[in-house]
Scaffold this motif. Sequence first.
Motif, PDB file in Angstrom:
ATOM      1  N   GLU A 139       0.843  -1.200   0.000  1.00 22.06           N
ATOM      2  CA  GLU A 139       0.000   0.000   0.000  1.00 22.06           C
ATOM      3  C   GLU A 139       0.875   1.245   0.000  1.00 22.06           C
ATOM      4  OE1 GLU A 139      -3.758  -1.087   2.709  1.00 22.06           O
ATOM      5  OE2 GLU A 139      -1.869  -1.083   3.777  1.00 22.06           O
ATOM      6  N   PRO A 141       0.168   5.746   0.478  1.00 23.73           N
ATOM      7  CA  PRO A 141      -0.774   6.873   0.446  1.00 23.73           C
ATOM      8  C   PRO A 141      -0.698   7.645  -0.863  1.00 23.73           C
ATOM      9  CG  PRO A 141       1.053   7.311   1.973  1.00 23.73           C
ATOM     10  CD  PRO A 141       1.172   5.889   1.532  1.00 23.73           C
ATOM     11  N   ARG A 146      -4.158  -0.678  -4.255  1.00 29.71           N
ATOM     12  CA  ARG A 146      -3.301  -1.489  -3.403  1.00 29.71           C
ATOM     13  C   ARG A 146      -3.047  -2.781  -4.152  1.00 29.71           C
ATOM     14  NH1 ARG A 146      -6.169  -4.643   1.420  1.00 29.71           N
ATOM     15  NH2 ARG A 146      -7.280  -6.052   0.077  1.00 29.71           N
ATOM     16  N   LEU A 224       0.709   8.796   5.591  1.00 25.56           N
ATOM     17  CA  LEU A 224      -0.168   7.628   5.749  1.00 25.56           C
ATOM     18  C   LEU A 224      -1.360   7.986   6.647  1.00 25.56           C
ATOM     19  CD1 LEU A 224      -0.483   4.638   5.073  1.00 25.56           C
ATOM     20  CD2 LEU A 224       0.788   4.098   7.146  1.00 25.56           C
ATOM     21  N   SER A 227      -3.746  10.332   4.800  1.00 23.74           N
ATOM     22  CA  SER A 227      -4.562   9.724   3.738  1.00 23.74           C
ATOM     23  C   SER A 227      -5.599   8.763   4.316  1.00 23.74           C
ATOM     24  CB  SER A 227      -3.679   9.007   2.724  1.00 23.74           C
ATOM     25  OG  SER A 227      -3.126   7.841   3.298  1.00 23.74           O
ATOM     26  N   ARG A 228      -5.263   8.108   5.429  1.00 27.10           N
ATOM     27  CA  ARG A 228      -6.193   7.120   5.972  1.00 27.10           C
ATOM     28  C   ARG A 228      -7.272   7.715   6.877  1.00 27.10           C
ATOM     29  NH1 ARG A 228      -4.487   1.991   4.904  1.00 27.10           N
ATOM     30  NH2 ARG A 228      -3.600   2.192   2.849  1.00 27.10           N
ATOM     31  N   THR A 229      -7.028   8.921   7.338  1.00 24.38           N
ATOM     32  CA  THR A 229      -8.034   9.503   8.219  1.00 24.38           C
ATOM     33  C   THR A 229      -8.913  10.515   7.472  1.00 24.38           C
ATOM     34  OG1 THR A 229      -6.424  11.133   8.998  1.00 24.38           O
ATOM     35  CG2 THR A 229      -6.701   9.150  10.328  1.00 24.38           C
ATOM     36  N   ARG A 233      -8.779   8.016  -0.435  1.00 23.69           N
ATOM     37  CA  ARG A 233      -7.646   7.192  -0.876  1.00 23.69           C
ATOM     38  C   ARG A 233      -7.645   5.814  -0.237  1.00 23.69           C
ATOM     39  NH1 ARG A 233      -2.708   9.680  -3.773  1.00 23.69           N
ATOM     40  NH2 ARG A 233      -3.850  11.319  -4.810  1.00 23.69           N
ATOM     41  N   HIS A 234      -8.770   5.377   0.226  1.00 24.94           N
ATOM     42  CA  HIS A 234      -8.859   4.051   0.833  1.00 24.94           C
ATOM     43  C   HIS A 234     -10.314   3.617   0.728  1.00 24.94           C
ATOM     44  CE1 HIS A 234     -10.992   5.752   4.268  1.00 24.94           C
ATOM     45  NE2 HIS A 234     -10.152   6.775   4.176  1.00 24.94           N
ATOM     46  N   GLN A 236     -11.735   1.919   3.419  1.00 25.36           N
ATOM     47  CA  GLN A 236     -12.086   1.501   4.775  1.00 25.36           C
ATOM     48  C   GLN A 236     -13.451   2.091   5.107  1.00 25.36           C
ATOM     49  OE1 GLN A 236      -7.518   2.673   5.791  1.00 25.36           O
ATOM     50  NE2 GLN A 236      -9.172   3.746   6.811  1.00 25.36           N
ATOM     51  N   TYR A 238     -15.775   4.341   7.246  1.00 22.50           N
ATOM     52  CA  TYR A 238     -15.336   5.679   7.655  1.00 22.50           C
ATOM     53  C   TYR A 238     -16.415   6.391   8.473  1.00 22.50           C
ATOM     54  CZ  TYR A 238     -13.057  10.228   7.016  1.00 22.50           C
ATOM     55  OH  TYR A 238     -12.419  11.417   7.211  1.00 22.50           O
ATOM     56  N   SER A 410     -11.796   4.510  11.179  1.00 24.00           N
ATOM     57  CA  SER A 410     -10.763   5.240  10.411  1.00 24.00           C
ATOM     58  C   SER A 410     -10.324   6.554  11.057  1.00 24.00           C
ATOM     59  CB  SER A 410     -11.181   5.548   8.961  1.00 24.00           C
ATOM     60  OG  SER A 410     -11.426   4.356   8.280  1.00 24.00           O
TER      61      SER A 410
END
Length: 504
Positions: A139, A141, A146, A224, A227-229, A233-234, A236, A238, A410
Motif C-alpha cells: 500500500e 498513500p 493497493r 499515511l 490519507s487514511r483519516t 484514498r482508501h 475503509q 469511515y 478510520s
Amino acid sequence: MARVDGPPHWQFRYRAGVALAAVGDGGSTLTDGAETVTFPQLRPTQVAILERLSTGVSEADLVLIPATEDRMWTRLALGQLLTCQLLDRHLVDGDRTIATVQVVGLDYRLNGRVPDSDAVLRMSRFAAVRQQDGDLVLESPLSRTRVVLADWRAMTALAQLGNGQPVGRIVWPDGINPAMGALLATELFREGFLEDATTGDTAGSELDRDSHAALSEWAFHDLLFHSRTRLGRHRQAYGGTYPQHGSREPLPAVKPPGPGEGIALQVPKLEQLRQTDAPFADVVEKRRSWRVPGPAPLTVDQLAEFLYRAARVRDTFRGSREEVTSRPYPGGGADYELEIYLAINRVDGLPPGLYHYDPGGHRLHQLAEWTCAVSRVAEQTARKAPPGLTADVTFLITARLMRLTYKYESIAYAVALKDLGVLYHGFYLTATAMGLAPCAVGGGDSDAFAAASGVSGTSEPQIGEFLLSSRDLAELPVNDTLKGLATDSPGTPTAITWPARKVR
Ligand SMILES: Cc1cc2nc3c(=O)[nH]c(=O)nc-3n(C[C@H](O)[C@H](O)[C@H](O)COP(=O)(O)O)c2cc1C
C-alpha cells in the motif's frame, strides 16, 4: 473471442462480491451493494464481454474483439468499472495469480506510464507491505490502488528494490520469468509503489514541481495518517458507523474514578465569576504562552477552579447508542475520551505527586507520590518549553481510544488529536481569565508516562501535555518581544536571559 492463456498477462476480473444482472431495456447492471453501474441498451456482443469479466478478460482478449465499436465500448466500460472499484486486475501465469491490483481511491484512471528502459527503480519510501485479512498487501498513500501480493515470489522483486535496481537486473526466482517480472515492475511503477531512483519521480504527472518539493518533506507516517483519516484514498469504513455496537459494551462516559475516595475540590461560584471575569475580548487578546512559574505556588483552590471551568462534566445523558456527557469544551461525538492526569509539583494545599482528575465528581485521585518516574515526566515536558523550569502542574492527557473506536472507524485517533487541541485552547483561555501561566507542549514520551502512572499505553495512550503555573509578572511575552524566535524548539534560546528560579 478466443482466450489467450499463453504468456503471463494482466487480466480484468470482477471483484469478489460483484453481481451482474440484466435490466429491462437490454442493458446490464453491476453492483457490489455499495456501487452500482448500469449499461443501458447493450448489443449481445457487449453483454458477452460483461459476462466474460466474471472469469477474466486479458489485454490480448481485448485486441481480438472483432468490431471496432465494441473494442472502444469495452475500453470505456473497463475504465468505468475500475473507477467504481468493481473490477480488479490480476497478473496471471497459467492458473496462478501472482499479484492483484485493486482500486481503493476515488477518481482512479488507468495510466500508461512506463519507466525509461534504463531506469533504476526503487521502492517508494511511502510504500509499505503488511498483512491484512490473511493477505500480504502493498500500500502507499500516494497510490489509488493497493496490490495483493498473492504469490510469495512477487515479494522477491520488492526485496531487491530498497536501494534501486535497473529492471533488467532484478533476479527472479523459479516460477517467475523475466517477462512477468517486467510486467509486475512496470505496474508497480505506474501505480506509484516504485520510483525512479535518479529523478525521485513517484507519482509522475499527478505532481507539479511545487507538490514534488512539498512531498519530499512529508514524513512517511504523516502522509499515511493523513490519507487514511480522510476520505478518498482508501476503502475503509469511515466515520460514525458504530463498528463495535452489539459486540461489546461502550466504555463508560466518565472513567470510573479511583483509587479511594479522592480529594473533593472546591466548586467555584460561577455567578460571581460572571460578574468579575475579564471581558471575553480581553481574555482572547491577552492570551499568551507563559513558561516561567511565578514566585508563589498555585493554590489548590485555583487548580480546582481551573479544572471546574475547563474540564468538568456539566451533564450526563443517554445518546442514541451510548451514554454521553456535556463539558465546557466541545468533543467529537460528545464521547469525551480525553483523561486528565496531573503531575503536581508545587500546589499549595496538595502533596506533590501524580493525580487523576475525575471530571464527574470534580475530585482528584492520587496515583503516585512525586517519584523519580513522575518527576522525570514533568521535567522532560518542561524541557520542551524554555527555560525548562518544572511547572507547578504538568497536565498529562491521555485518550481512552476504545471510547471512540466503539463509534468511529478510520478517524478515531485523528478525532482524539483534534479534541486535544480544543482542550488546549480551553485551558489557555481559562488560565488567562484566571491570571495564571499556561503553555501547551508539542510532544512527549508516552511510555515514560505509562511507566510512571501504570496506565496502559495501548488502551489509554498519553497524547498530550500542558503546563500550568502561577504567573511571573516579570516574564516577557516571548513572541511579542523577540520576533522570529522559535519557542517550540527544545533547549534554552540564547537570545534571552531567563530568570534562574529554582522550582521546588
Ligand atoms: C499544539 C501546541 C504545541 C506547542 N508546543 C510548545 C512547546 O513544545 N514548547 C513551547 O515552549 N511552546 C509550545 N507551544 C506554544 C507556542 O509556542 C505558542 O502558542 C506560540 O509561540 C504563540 O505564542 P503565544 O501562545 O504566546 O501567543 C505550543 C502551542 C501549541 C498550540
